[in-house]
Design a protein around this motif. Sequence first.
Motif, PDB file in Angstrom:
ATOM      1  N   LEU A 193       0.834  -1.215   0.000  1.00 40.50           N
ATOM      2  CA  LEU A 193       0.000   0.000   0.000  1.00 40.50           C
ATOM      3  C   LEU A 193       0.865   1.259   0.000  1.00 40.50           C
ATOM      4  O   LEU A 193       0.570   2.236  -0.691  1.00 40.50           O
ATOM      5  N   ARG A 194       1.959   1.214   0.770  1.00 32.88           N
ATOM      6  CA  ARG A 194       2.845   2.386   0.814  1.00 32.88           C
ATOM      7  C   ARG A 194       3.493   2.608  -0.551  1.00 32.88           C
ATOM      8  O   ARG A 194       3.667   3.745  -0.989  1.00 32.88           O
ATOM      9  N   ALA A 195       3.824   1.521  -1.216  1.00 34.51           N
ATOM     10  CA  ALA A 195       4.429   1.635  -2.549  1.00 34.51           C
ATOM     11  C   ALA A 195       3.434   2.197  -3.560  1.00 34.51           C
ATOM     12  O   ALA A 195       3.806   2.537  -4.682  1.00 34.51           O
TER      13      ALA A 195
ATOM     14  N   ILE B 174       0.339   5.465  -0.368  1.00 39.70           N
ATOM     15  CA  ILE B 174      -0.474   5.645   0.830  1.00 39.70           C
ATOM     16  C   ILE B 174       0.432   5.728   2.061  1.00 39.70           C
ATOM     17  O   ILE B 174       1.341   4.914   2.221  1.00 39.70           O
TER      18      ILE B 174
END
Lengths: 254, 445
Positions: free
Chosen positions: B392-394, B397
């Motif tokens: 998700l961070r990639a 987010i």
Amino acid sequence: MLEIKNLRVRIAGKEILRGINLKVKAGELHAIMGPNGSGKSTLALILAGHDSYEITAGEVHYQGKNLLEMAPEERACEGLFMAFQYPIEIPGVTNLYMLKAGLNAARKHRGQEELDAMDFLKLVKERAKLVEIDESFLNRSVNEGFSGGEKKRNEIFQMAVLEPKLAVLDETDSGLDIDALKIVAKGVNALRNKDRAIIIITHYQRLLNYIVPDYVHVLVDGRIVRSGDKDLAVELEAKGYNWIESGAAAASGS
Amino acid sequence: MKTMDSKTHYLQQFKDVEARTRGAEGSWLSKLRRRAIEDFSEAGFPTTRLEAWKYTNVEPIVASRFKPAAETANGLSPERLSAFTLGTGSGSLLTFVNGRFSKKLSRLGPLPAGVRVESLAAALGNGSLDLEPHLGRHVETSGHPFAALNTAFMDDGALVFIPAGVDLQEPIQIVFATTQAEPAVTYPRVLIVGEKNSRASIVESYVGLGDQAYFTNAVTEIVVQDNATLEHCRMLEEGSRSYHISTVQSHLSRDSNLVSHNYAFGGSLIRNHVNSVLDAEGAESTLFGLYVIADRQHVDNHTRIDHAKPHCSSREIYTGILDDQSRGIFNGRVIVRPDAQKTDAKQTNRNLLLSKEALADTNPELEIYADDVKCTHGATIGQLDEEALFYLRARGISQKAARDILTYAFAGELVDEVKTEPARKYVEKLLRARLPGASETTVLL
């Protein structure tokens, strides 16, 4: 756009990348090829910001900034995208939810207004066509119950929505049948433009029949041992990695 | 000898109850109270030496020696109340402030003939409905001191009676609010009777305004008669220094169907007993529970499903999300009686630990005395999936939002099970308020 200088990386005490140097300019498409265990995926994960690796030396500059100091989400918001070799299944979070959150985080980061639901849906529907993704996929949980090929197509679909400046595609071709491969290649080709750089990491030359690279690099044992143009990939396919590896062994012995 | 003193304190208080109610209520009720106080007197307050209470120390409650809440309703404006009510215009709402029915803060929607939604005190007072066959007939007071205290001291609460064949479209909401500035105890009592072939949805909310210490000791009895369907949703948004101990006792008749939702968000110490007796063939009981807690909150859910007759099924999913130094306990007992053949029981407890200091205990207890049954149970305790977080961070987010999104997803499965739409929306709102990173509304094509 991207400059990697003498990058050395370790995991659990073992050195995986042993001095990588690479320069990628806007509009270029680079293919990085190499045998299993050569460090290809490590390089992709390092660029995306995965924290399970120890960087022991070197620098990575992305658009003039120190990439290694940026959090994964900051890299994404600055236009870096990675297509995962093994896309994660996330039950309970739909594709659309994730993409809207990600896209709007990037827009906010760039000082743009967030997209509302209407404009967002218009965008995803249009991009879904590009990689021939059925609309029913969009409301499904991220990658949950997707076949291998569907997962890979979903990665390229996400790339199409997020419109990165630099995309790193980690073995997006592996596990795909020829039809799926053509769809993925068509999607990637449609996303090529003069402002966007793409790095394709692959084990096989096959994908490069459909996506023609500007540069080909061969990664063996944590180092780029050979660089050339698209013909290098063809030569490699014909002669096999052993041909290069023996050369690499000779080079490191000198 | 603090417990001894506290016990005497409550026994003493009961004399006031007897003085007040003697002659003013049916002798069956007086007998019920008397038997309950005797049960309390015999058991006393539990200590952690008892197996059933080994994780939950009620000493702070015992030591506080709470007085009954004052009868004055104060501190709750309709505007403040509206934050705790479902977003329905026409549904019925019963509001109780500090244990007392508030006519001003309640409203009755248009109800089909024969449906009763009213204050229990009023119903007992005017004798218009015979409650003797139901009130206190299902909950056990022997060996259950808190249920016993509630039964001895019960004063007001809600009565919901759905006559045979009535399909109630709008949910009924019951709000118990504590606004009292002084430390006090209330004994909310709820009786729900769904006659045969009826259908209804009832939402009970327990809310605390302010940060005073208080004690809610609640009992709900639910009767689901032949072929009736009931969805019961219980939401705890008690104050940060409150204690809440409750029993929800349901009795299911032939081919009846109960879905119970038990949500715990607010409250410093919470102990819920959710008991369901499947007392005739074809009965189906589904118990869902979700506790989302942080700081030093303590939530202990003890459930007991009693398969008394053959061909009944039960499904149970309890989910805990524990942050900071909070503690969640799940004890799920399933009893299959000797002749309850063809029982189908499935139990699951899942826990998500968001901090290294949070603690989850899970304990399934299967007591099976029949030989042709299908009973399964499973429990998990885990952390957020680091690879999913990275994914998700990639995608851009933030870490905080990614954690909230994954946490919401973990709970979302249970929220989706709330079939009454305004209740589901309300639970979604409560959950998103605790997980602001997941606050973006659902995106649908």
